[in-house]
Each structure stands twice: as structure tokens, then as C-alpha cells.
Design an enzyme around this catalytic site. Structure first.
Site, PDB file in Angstrom:
ATOM      1  CD  GLN A 107      -2.617  -1.129   2.663  1.00  0.00           C
ATOM      2  OE1 GLN A 107      -2.060  -1.534   3.683  1.00  0.00           O
ATOM      3  NE2 GLN A 107      -3.856  -0.669   2.671  1.00  0.00           N
ATOM      4  CG  HIS A 127      -2.699   2.705  -2.161  1.00  0.00           C
ATOM      5  ND1 HIS A 127      -2.671   2.547  -0.789  1.00  0.00           N
ATOM      6  CD2 HIS A 127      -3.854   2.126  -2.573  1.00  0.00           C
ATOM      7  CE1 HIS A 127      -3.768   1.922  -0.400  1.00  0.00           C
ATOM      8  NE2 HIS A 127      -4.496   1.647  -1.468  1.00  0.00           N
ATOM      9  CG  ASP A 243      10.059  -2.231  16.245  1.00  0.00           C
ATOM     10  OD1 ASP A 243       9.743  -1.038  16.242  1.00  0.00           O
ATOM     11  OD2 ASP A 243      10.942  -2.710  15.504  1.00  0.00           O
TER      12      ASP A 243
END
Length: 253
Positions: A107, A127, A243
Site C-alpha cells: 500500500q 496505491h 516492533d
């Protein structure tokens, strides 16, 4: 569904799944790039909130909005244009080179997967890409350095040097149609995979967020690696909470 918060357990479980899989697809969102200095769209005080993208219909219909869109685009570029790939990018690049990952659906528009060494043939950008521009009329590519020079010299919204059409950053704006070829490729690789890794995505933006669910529906194992809960957690076989760079670092070499 198994949720792992300990980094060692998360790494071990992910390694086992990767070793058991023949065709892995990675799906990446903004979370993989935040350690690289690229802002997350939804984070508090995000630069994206100060320089909100202009909707596509306004970009098309109003030259003043096109000029404003470019002003905001270059303001954002100045914030993160020096970003370099992070541990997560290099981990996925290494798995592509090993032949474990067949495709990375992203994305993100930051080009960091390419910069980490992944060939374009293995990357599907849902995108678009913010590192160059295209003419909306003829599709000609325009390099940002040239576009910026002309824009800052004249103050006018750039026009195509070939056909005179409007030039826009090669990203998908709000209200703009998703790229058909990229969407079809993403659909095909998702249906074919046996392990789907959703990494750093909130999984709330559709139609992109439908791909993890599609993978699960086609009997692929679904792993969600994210710092926070997502709406698709209940569909996952394994959730790694922590993380991203820390968890993926051992896979980067």
C-alpha cells in the site's frame, strides 16, 4: 488464532511458517516504513494531516487545486525524501532473493521496497509510487526533479511536455480508480500463495485490505504482524504483536 508478544517467540514461530511454505506473499502497509522516517498517515500530528492530499476530482477540475496539490506534495517530499529502507524491507528483499516470497503487495508509495533490492517484477503497488509523476492524458512518465524545477520557477501546475495534459504524482488519490492491472496481479498471487504475511497495515483501507481475507479464504495461512490490533485479527492463524523491524531483523541477512 495465536497471539505472540515476545520477540523471540514471534521470530521462532515466523521462521517455522516460512520454512514450511513454498509460495509466500507479503502485504505491507505504512508500519514497515515508519522506522525509516516515513510518516504514518493516521498517526497523531502526522505531516499527512497538515498536507492532506487533494481529492482526484478537484485535481482534475481546478487548476488552483492542482497547484496546491503539488505544493503539498513537495512539502511532504522534503520531510521524508531522504528515507532509506529499514530492517523489514531488507528482510523481505532477502526472502525474495531466496525464492521464498513470490510477490510483495504494498500500500506504500515510498519506493523503499525497490531501494532494498527487490525487482519491480516482484512488487505490486496498489496505491502507486510517489517518486515520479505521470501525465493523466497520455501516461508519459515525468521525473520529479524536472517537475519541481518547472513548478518552482513558474508557480504553474505542470503540464505534459508531450501532449499538454495535466501531470500528477504517480499515486492513487482519494476518488481515483484503483489500478486494474495491479489489482488483478494482487488477486492472482494472493489466491496462489500458501502463506500470506500482512505487515504494518491497519487493514482498514479497502479494497486493499481485502487481500488478507482472500488469502485466508483460499486456505493460505495468514500472519498479521502489526503494533496494534486490526479488524482482521480474528481471521489470522498467527498474530505477531510488536516492533516490525525487531521481529524481522533476523531475516534480513
Amino acid at each position: 488464532m495465536v497471539i505472540l508478544n515476545q520477540i523471540g517467540e514471534a521470530r521462532t514461530a515466523l521462521l517455522e511458517l516460512i520454512e514450511q511454505s513454498d509460495n509466500i506473499v507479503a502485504f505491507t502497509g505504512a508500519g514497515i516504513s515508519t522506522e525509516c522516517g516515513v510518516p504514518d498517515f493516521r498517526s497523531k500530528d502526522s505531516p499527512w494531516m497538515r498536507y492532506k492530499p487533494i481529492e482526484f476530482n478537484l485535481f482534475l477540475s481546478d487548476v488552483l487545486m492542482r497547484e496546491e496539490a503539488w505544493r503539498r506534495k513537495f512539502a511532504l517530499d522534503d520531510i521524508y525524501s531522504m528515507a532509506q529502507p529499514g530492517r523489514g524491507h531488507y528482510a523481505l528483499a532477502n526472502l525474495v532473493q531466496q525464492g521464498k516470497i513470490s510477490a510483495i503487495i504494498t500500500q506504500n508509495i515510498d519506493n523503499l521496497h525497490q531501494m532494498s533490492g527487490v525487482d519491480d517484477e516482484h512488487i505490486i503497488e496498489l496505491h502507486g509510487n510517489g517518486t515520479y509523476a505521470t501525465c493523466l492524458s497520455c501516461g508519459l512518465r515525468h521525473e520529479l526533479a524536472n517537475v519541481r524545477h518547472d513548478f518552482e520557477t513558474t508557480g504553474a501546475a505542470p503540464e505534459c511536455r508531450s501532449c499538454g495534459g495535466p501531470v500528477k504524482s504517480a499515486t492513487i488519490s482519494f476518488g481515483q480508480s484503483m489500478p486494474e492491472e495491479a489489482m488483478q496481479r494482487a488477486h492472482d498471487v494472493t489466491r496462489a500463495c500458501d502463506l500470506f504475511l500482512a505487515i504494518g497495515s491497519s487493514l482498514v483501507v479497502y479494497p486493499a485490505a481485502a487481500f488478507p481475507l482472500l488469502a485466508a479464504q483460499n486456505n493460505a495461512r495468514l500472519v498479521i504482524l502489526n503494533g496494534e490490533a486490526t479488524p482482521l485479527d480474528s481471521e489470522a492463524d498467527l498474530i505477531l504483536r510488536g516492533d516490525i523491524g525487531d521481529i524481522l531483523e533476523p531475516f534480513s541477512s
